[in-house]
Design an enzyme around this catalytic site. Structure first.
Site, PDB file in Angstrom:
ATOM      1  N   GLU A   6       0.781  -1.089  -0.115  1.00 19.00           N
ATOM      2  CA  GLU A   6       0.104   0.022  -0.050  1.00 19.00           C
ATOM      3  C   GLU A   6       0.836   1.462   0.095  1.00 19.00           C
ATOM      4  O   GLU A   6       0.641   2.249   0.811  1.00 19.00           O
ATOM      5  CB  GLU A   6      -0.917   0.051   1.217  1.00 19.00           C
ATOM      6  CG  GLU A   6      -1.760  -1.256   1.252  1.00 19.00           C
ATOM      7  CD  GLU A   6      -2.673  -1.245   2.418  1.00 19.00           C
ATOM      8  OE1 GLU A   6      -2.664  -0.487   3.375  1.00 19.00           O
ATOM      9  OE2 GLU A   6      -3.446  -2.287   2.762  1.00 19.00           O
ATOM     10  N   GLU A  27      -5.915 -11.007  -1.290  1.00 17.93           N
ATOM     11  CA  GLU A  27      -6.710 -10.684   0.012  1.00 17.93           C
ATOM     12  C   GLU A  27      -8.173 -10.844  -0.274  1.00 17.93           C
ATOM     13  O   GLU A  27      -9.156  -9.937   0.294  1.00 17.93           O
ATOM     14  CB  GLU A  27      -6.173  -9.507   0.902  1.00 17.93           C
ATOM     15  CG  GLU A  27      -4.831  -9.005   1.032  1.00 17.93           C
ATOM     16  CD  GLU A  27      -4.436  -8.075   1.871  1.00 17.93           C
ATOM     17  OE1 GLU A  27      -5.278  -7.297   2.422  1.00 17.93           O
ATOM     18  OE2 GLU A  27      -3.305  -7.665   2.013  1.00 17.93           O
TER      19      GLU A  27
HETATM   20  O1  9MR Z   1      -7.054  -8.375   8.614  1.00 19.37           O
HETATM   21  C1  9MR Z   1      -6.291  -8.030   9.316  1.00 19.37           C
HETATM   22  C2  9MR Z   1      -6.742  -7.309  10.786  1.00 19.37           C
HETATM   23  O2  9MR Z   1      -6.735  -8.542  11.423  1.00 19.37           O
HETATM   24  C3  9MR Z   1      -5.501  -6.313  11.253  1.00 19.37           C
HETATM   25  O3  9MR Z   1      -5.987  -6.055  12.301  1.00 19.37           O
HETATM   26  C4  9MR Z   1      -5.354  -5.255  10.301  1.00 19.37           C
HETATM   27  C5  9MR Z   1      -4.135  -4.094  10.797  1.00 19.37           C
HETATM   28  O4  9MR Z   1      -2.820  -5.075  10.949  1.00 19.37           O
HETATM   29  O5  9MR Z   1      -4.875  -5.747   8.931  1.00 19.37           O
HETATM   30  C6  9MR Z   1      -5.807  -6.606   8.465  1.00 19.37           C
HETATM   31  O6  9MR Z   1      -5.299  -6.965   7.103  1.00 19.37           O
HETATM   32  C7  9MR Z   1      -5.118  -5.834   6.076  1.00 19.37           C
HETATM   33  C8  9MR Z   1      -3.901  -6.564   5.334  1.00 19.37           C
HETATM   34  O7  9MR Z   1      -2.824  -6.702   6.282  1.00 19.37           O
HETATM   35  C9  9MR Z   1      -3.666  -5.486   4.284  1.00 19.37           C
HETATM   36  N1  9MR Z   1      -4.470  -4.919   3.554  1.00 19.37           N
HETATM   37  C10 9MR Z   1      -5.788  -4.616   4.248  1.00 19.37           C
HETATM   38  C11 9MR Z   1      -6.330  -5.786   5.110  1.00 19.37           C
HETATM   39  C12 9MR Z   1      -7.393  -5.527   5.881  1.00 19.37           C
HETATM   40  O8  9MR Z   1      -7.213  -4.290   6.603  1.00 19.37           O
END
Ligand code: 9MR
Length: 352
Positions: A159, A264
């Site tokens: 990102e 994802e």
């Molecule tokens: O699903 C993830 C959630 O459990 C965490 O709290 C969050 C912060 O670390 O990240 C979420 O996963 C993200 C991923 O790492 C990057 N793309 C967006 C995802 C959803 O927010």
């Protein structure tokens, strides 16, 4: 194999007990349907929550049956794996790797550099440009080296762009300069020359500016000899996204010639945050249709570019969407009890 035989024997026994000799005995093989990993010509995976993996047998079983690629939803992020400057916490990520090894399935690493989930030792770090560079390089190379030979591929940077295609201003860009993304790939490559290195991003399906920015970055990396092997398209999308946009997202990324990972995937049904929404057949059908479009478009890419499709966790109850937005939602192909939903059939339809 043993399990299949046992299942076959017990089903046969039940059928033998229940059916008189005049009845047609159904073929017991139909009871044991294949998992996604068997019907998909490319790897099919999910991101996993380590505490669920340790504690829920149903969760383990569905993963065993369906997937041949896994990603740690959180366990390899800097905040989890590198909680203080001189401490690495490997246990959870190692647990995932050991689990994957026992099944002989792939582990995709997520994520080396991100502006989110940072530990306080990083956000509060005081140091000059050289000290920041050292922090950055040491983190990347320590993590990649630890998993060398076990983790096949990495989301090196996650990102880095805004939706308008400009580079996001983050703690990394501020302290390391705008070329930090390229250096992250170089450092990762030095630590494990065999690892496949991905740039992971969201929003390709709604922002043409972001798609262009990502493809321009790849062209620039190729021109400069920066090692980059793949693009991750997160695809946190919803049932109202147009098919045209979903198709455009995948095909534009594929124009780079790199490997493509739908990294994802989930399809929200309640973007409006309606607290009283209930899941209807009509909504489930819309969701199944979107899963189908995404899978079908991906399946049509050249085989060498199909790195795989990963859903963001397994069952609806496990999804970040419910906990993050605190709303009813059902974004995944499995329901709260890991039963296959119409979305699952949408995936199968997309593969056919
Ligand atoms: O699903 C993830 C959630 O459990 C965490 O709290 C969050 C912060 O670390 O990240 C979420 O996963 C993200 C991923 O790492 C990057 N793309 C967006 C995802 C959803 O927010």
């Amino acid at each position: 194999m043993k399990k299949n035989i046992l299942l076959y024997l017990s089903v046969t026994a039940i059928i033998t007990i229940c059916c008189s000799k005049h009845e047609v005995i159904p073929d017991p093989v139909v009871v044991e349907t294949k998992g996604l990993k068997e019907v998909s010509p490319f790897p099919f995976g999910a991101s996993l929550n380590i505490s669920l993996l340790k504690s829920r047998v149903l969760y383990q079983n569905v993963i065993r049956k369906e997937f041949n690629s896994v990603t740690a939803e959180n366990a390899m992020k800097i905040g989890s794996i590198h909680p203080s400057e001189n401490t690495y916490y490997w246990d959870d990520a190692d647990y995932l790797v050991t689990f994957a090894k026992s099944l002989n399935i792939r582990v995709h690493g997520h994520t080396l550099i991100w502006h989110n989930s940072l530990p306080s030792w990083v956000t509060g770090f005081q140091g000059d440009a050289a000290a920041w560079e050292d922090l950055f390089k040491t983190h990347i190379q320590t993590v990649v080296t630890h998993f060398k030979g076990s983790v096949t591929s990495w989301d090196v940077v996650n990102e880095a762009f805004n939706d308008d295609g400009t580079l996001r201003s983050t703690i990394w860009s501020q302290h390391l300069g705008n070329d930090y993304v390229a250096r992250a790939f170089q450092y990762a490559h030095l630590a494990d020359p065999d690892a496949l290195l991905f740039y992971n991003e969201y929003g390709h399906e709604y922002s043409s500016a972001k798609r262009t920015a990502v493809n321009n970055m790849v062209a620039d990396f190729k021109a400069r000899g920066i090692p980059v092997h793949g693009l991750g398209l997160q695809m946190h999308t919803n049932q109202n996204q147009t098919d045209a946009n979903l198709i455009e997202a995948i095909s534009t990324a594929a124009q780079t010639g790199l490997k493509i990972h739908i990294s994802e995937l989930d399809i929200s049904l309640n973007q409006a945050n309606n607290q009283s929404l209930v899941l209807t057949d009509a909504l489930s059908a819309l969701q199944a249709a979107k899963y189908k479009v995404i899978v079908k478009t991906f399946a049509a890419l050249p085989a060498a570019q199909r790195y795989g499709i990963t859903t963001w966790n397994v069952g609806d109850a496990d999804s970040w969407i419910r906990s993050t937005y605190n709303r009813p939602d059902w974004p995944l192909p499995f329901d709260d009890n890991y039963n296959r939903k119409p979305a699952y059939q949408g995936i199968l339809d997309g593969l056919n």
